[in-house]
Design a protein around this motif. Structure first.
Motif, short mmCIF file in Angstrom:
data_model
loop_
_atom_site.label_atom_id
_atom_site.label_comp_id
_atom_site.label_asym_id
_atom_site.label_seq_id
_atom_site.Cartn_x
_atom_site.Cartn_y
_atom_site.Cartn_z
N UNK A 182 8.33 -2.94 0.43
CA UNK A 182 7.10 -2.73 -0.34
C UNK A 182 6.31 -4.03 -0.41
N UNK A 183 7.04 -5.11 -0.75
CA UNK A 183 6.38 -6.41 -0.86
C UNK A 183 5.81 -6.85 0.49
N UNK A 184 6.60 -6.70 1.52
CA UNK A 184 6.16 -7.13 2.86
C UNK A 184 4.92 -6.33 3.31
N UNK A 185 5.00 -5.01 3.17
CA UNK A 185 3.89 -4.17 3.65
C UNK A 185 2.64 -4.38 2.81
N UNK A 186 2.86 -4.60 1.50
CA UNK A 186 1.70 -4.82 0.63
C UNK A 186 1.00 -6.14 0.99
N UNK A 187 1.82 -7.18 1.23
CA UNK A 187 1.21 -8.47 1.57
C UNK A 187 0.54 -8.40 2.94
N UNK A 188 1.13 -7.62 3.85
CA UNK A 188 0.53 -7.46 5.18
C UNK A 188 -0.84 -6.76 5.05
N UNK A 189 -0.86 -5.77 4.15
CA UNK A 189 -2.09 -5.02 3.91
C UNK A 189 -3.19 -5.94 3.35
N UNK A 190 -2.75 -6.86 2.46
CA UNK A 190 -3.70 -7.77 1.81
C UNK A 190 -4.33 -8.76 2.78
N UNK A 191 -3.53 -9.19 3.78
CA UNK A 191 -4.07 -10.22 4.68
C UNK A 191 -4.80 -9.63 5.89
N UNK A 192 -4.77 -8.31 5.99
CA UNK A 192 -5.45 -7.67 7.13
C UNK A 192 -6.96 -7.65 6.93
N UNK A 193 -7.63 -7.60 8.05
CA UNK A 193 -9.09 -7.47 8.03
C UNK A 193 -9.45 -6.13 7.38
N UNK A 194 -10.37 -6.14 6.40
CA UNK A 194 -10.72 -4.89 5.71
C UNK A 194 -11.17 -3.79 6.68
N UNK A 200 -5.25 2.90 7.75
CA UNK A 200 -3.88 2.76 7.25
C UNK A 200 -3.77 3.29 5.83
N UNK A 201 -2.60 3.91 5.55
CA UNK A 201 -2.38 4.46 4.21
C UNK A 201 -1.26 3.68 3.53
N UNK A 202 -1.45 3.33 2.31
CA UNK A 202 -0.41 2.64 1.55
C UNK A 202 -0.34 3.29 0.17
N UNK A 203 0.81 3.91 -0.12
CA UNK A 203 0.97 4.57 -1.43
C UNK A 203 1.64 3.58 -2.38
N UNK A 204 0.97 3.28 -3.45
CA UNK A 204 1.51 2.30 -4.39
C UNK A 204 2.68 2.86 -5.18
N UNK A 205 3.56 1.93 -5.56
CA UNK A 205 4.78 2.29 -6.30
C UNK A 205 4.43 3.05 -7.58
N UNK A 206 3.38 2.57 -8.27
CA UNK A 206 3.01 3.19 -9.55
C UNK A 206 2.55 4.64 -9.37
N UNK A 207 2.06 4.97 -8.16
CA UNK A 207 1.64 6.36 -7.90
C UNK A 207 2.84 7.24 -7.57
N UNK A 208 3.82 6.64 -6.88
CA UNK A 208 4.98 7.42 -6.45
C UNK A 208 6.00 7.63 -7.56
N UNK A 209 6.12 6.62 -8.43
CA UNK A 209 7.20 6.65 -9.43
C UNK A 209 7.17 7.91 -10.30
N UNK A 210 6.01 8.31 -10.87
CA UNK A 210 6.04 9.52 -11.71
C UNK A 210 6.47 10.77 -10.95
N UNK A 211 6.06 10.86 -9.67
CA UNK A 211 6.43 12.03 -8.85
C UNK A 211 7.94 12.08 -8.67
N UNK A 212 8.48 10.91 -8.35
CA UNK A 212 9.93 10.84 -8.12
C UNK A 212 10.70 11.07 -9.42
N UNK A 213 10.14 10.58 -10.51
CA UNK A 213 10.79 10.77 -11.81
C UNK A 213 10.82 12.26 -12.17
N UNK A 214 9.73 12.96 -11.87
CA UNK A 214 9.70 14.41 -12.15
C UNK A 214 10.72 15.15 -11.29
#
Lengths: 330, 326
Positions: A182-194, A200-214
């Motif tokens: 997660x950290x590696x892919x997120x940092x790679x996403x940040x340094x990429x040209x916009x 590219x799709x990146x699903x954030x942890x905060x979005x996935x966590x409630x789904x997985x918790x349910x």
């Protein structure tokens, strides 16, 4: 209290030692780990496709795991007589039941954590339509293999349970693995040209966590229900009863809606009588990037607690008068 | 001490235990005997608290098991029939688990386990999985879990079933050692066991008491019971045996070339009639020895459970105990 804890711990470990439980867990992981291949067939809906498929696999196989666990820890004990041995100790039937419920629920939590971590990693690797991060998948698969090797080594050198040790190794290893990716892919996403990140799709942890918790809540609830019913049915009977309950819970939402119309009070009440699995199924919001409100997650947690408690109380009351020593009926 | 008063148990309409009363004090070993299905295991399960009491009263050290099951169970060690054990646990882990179930504090558990292991000679298999143990060892593990908390009351359901003669002797020695400060009930159908370890006997048939008294009283019945030996011509022997075994099931005993029957059956006109109808000739001899097996068969014949036993005087264990206590 120590009696309850010992019983719970023993139930929990007995479930983890059950080879069939481990086979179901391994099958779920293999299945989920194969889902990134769906990116080749899903055009721009790869997150939704993979999430739906993964959640279906985890929910269905989680149900199977719950039935197997109750067979190991409740029905087998009743059948081979170890339950009589246990109840001849100063242990009340309700303590026994509660310990079984908590132990099996604990085991279902372990199952869910491992499976949900795998699902989240698979989602993480599905960065684009027609493309998934093979490196991530290979390393994650490698970590799973290392856990198996650890379990095998412990089994070979100390005689400890292979399945239990493998699962105990997976429990911290897979979430750590996900965290690193997660950290590696997120940092790679940040340094990429916009301009390059558009596809590219990146699903954030905060979005996935409630789904997985349910999803975890749904599996735990299935564990509680199967344990409560296992006290009154044999293994095939319990399997049939819980399958009906499971399928009924999947179908009840649309059926109630067609009968009462959406938003009806009575419709809501009836759909809460069976565990309505649709309420735990939040794949669509994640694929659309919509956040699930914390209040909804809280409400569902409350639903599981109340619904599970009702089943436990029913099982506790009916179990008091259950004749256990049926072998004495000559 | 165990005090049972008018204990009954029904499954549907069928009464499997009828009006059992007894008292077992510290130092007593009560042999609970009877044919299969007599209600021995059901009674023991009720005394252990596993089965609810249908009617009557069970007191363990003065505590009513129906009113205060947890307190009563703390005083009981129970060895169930067939020694059911969790297969995947090691002996050590299982005994520690039972110690925790028994509420033995964490610091005393190790010592309690070691004491039980020493008593049952389990040192060699302590770290072996229960699944891999022989039947004898499994039985000993189950015995160890029953005595782990040094209970004042011990209930043993067929403790030596399936063991070889040496193992049986070890278990019986252990029971005798424990009996000094424990009230013990042994359910068995091995009469030799009754003779060697029990101080009292209670014989059940069809859920009813057909004999209760001291072991000495029981063994005296061997001399009281008179039997007749029937001899038949060799070519008619098998036919005669078949006829008599069918007519008086469970009462006939083959002794070499003769068939031994209790006197009351031997004098039954139906016997002579059946043999005559089949054209069988016979001779009888009253010079035959009786065994405890004959006594057991005689007392547990179906019609005996319905009638009183005119030839045999029984002592009421419950009353005897009551008088002693008073």
């Amino acid at each position: 209290m120590s009696v309850f804890l010992s019983l719970t711990r023993n139930t929990f470990r007995e479930c983890l030692r059950e080879p069939v439980f481990f086979l179901i867990l391994a099958s779920t992981l293999l299945l989920v780990l194969s889902f990134p291949l769906l990116t080749f067939f899903s055009f721009d809906r790869q997150i939704w496709t993979i999430l739906e498929s993964s959640m279906a696999a985890v929910l269905f196989l989680g149900f199977a795991a719950a039935v197997i666990c109750t067979n190991t820890c409740v029905q087998r004990e009743m059948k081979n007589g170890t339950l009589l041995l246990l109840l001849s100790k100063p242990v009340s039937r309700f303590t026994f039941l509660l310990a079984k419920v908590v132990g099996i629920a604990g085991c279902m939590i372990v199952f869910s954590v491992i499976c949900c971590t795998t699902v989240m990693t698979v989602i993480l690797s599905s960065i684009s339509p027609f493309l998934f991060d093979a490196k991530v998948m290979l390393i994650f698969f490698g970590v799973c293999i290392l856990c198996l090797v650890f379990g095998a080594a412990r089994n070979y050198f100390t005689g400890a349970s292979f399945t239990e040790n493998t699962i105990f190794a997976m429990l911290p290893a897979l979430p750590v693995c996900y965290g690193v990716f997660y950290q590696i892919l997120q940092s790679r996403l940040n340094i990429m040209d916009p301009h390059d990140t558009v596809s590219l799709t990146f699903v954030h942890f905060s979005e996935q966590l409630p789904v997985m918790f349910l999803l975890l809540l749904a599996i735990v609830l299935m564990g509680i229900i199967t344990t409560a019913t296992a006290l009154h049915f044999s293994f095939p009977g319990n399997l049939v009863f819980c399958t009906i309950l499971f399928l009924g819970g999947l179908l009840i939402g649309p059926w109630i809606q067609s009968l009462f119309g959406s938003g009806s009070f009575w419709g809501g009440l009836f759909s809460a009588l069976l565990p309505n699995w649709q309420l735990f199924w939040m794949a669509y919001p994640v694929s659309e990037g919509t956040a699930i409100p914390a209040s909804y997650v809280g409400l569902m947690t409350l639903y599981v607690i109340v619904y599970g408690t009702i089943w436990v109380i029913w099982a506790g009351v009916t179990f008091q008068g259950t004749e256990l020593a049926k072998d004495s009926r000559v | 001490m165990i005090h049972i008063e008018n204990l009954k148990k029904k499954y549907g309409e069928r009464e499997v235990v009828s009006d059992i009363s007894l008292r077992v004090r510290t130092g007593d070993v009560l042999g609970f005997i009877g044919p299969n299905g007599a209600g021995k295991s059901t009674t023991i399960k009720m005394v252990s608290g596993v089965l609810p009491v249908y009617e009557g009263k069970i007191l363990i050290d003065g505590i009513d098991i129906s009113l205060s099951p947890r307190n009563a169970k703390k005083r009981i060690g129970y060895l169930p029939e067939n020694a059911p054990l969790p297969p995947n646990m090691t002996v050590r882990a299982f005994l520690k688990y039972v110690a925790a179930m028994r509420g033995i504090s964490f610091f005393k558990r190790k010592q309690a386990v070691l004491d039980a292991v020493r008593s049952c000679a389990l040192e060699e298999v302590l770290d072996q999985e229960i699944e891999s143990l022989s039947k004898g060892y499994k039985r000993r593990v189950c015995f160890a879990q029953a005595i782990l908390h040094k209970p004042p009351v011990l209930l043993l359901d067929e403790p030596t079933d399936g063991l070889d003669p040496n193992q049986k002797r070890e278990i019986r020695n252990l029971i005798q050692t424990l009996s000094k400060d424990t009230a013990i009930i042994i359910s068995t159908h091995i009469l030799e066991e009754v003779r060697s370890v029990c101080t009292k006997v209670l014989l059940l048939a069809g859920g009813k008491i057909v004999f209760q008294g001291s072991t000495a009283d029981f063994t005296v019945l061997e001399d009281q019971l008179k039997c007749t030996a029937f001899s038949f011509p060799p070519e008619q022997f098998h036919t005669a045996v078949e006829i008599l075994q069918n007519t008086f099931p469970g009462s006939c005993r083959l002794d070499g070339e003769t068939l031994v029957l209790p006197d009351d059956i031997a004098q039954d006109p139906a016997l002579a009639q059946k043999l005559e109808e089949a054209g069988i000739t016979w001779s009888i001899s009253n010079d035959c020895s009786t065994s405890l097996d004959d006594v057991f068969a005689h007392l547990t014949r179906p019609e005996k459970t319905e009638k009183t036993l005119p030839a045999i005087q029984t002592t009421d264990i419950a009353e005897e105990g009551e008088n002693d206590d008073d």
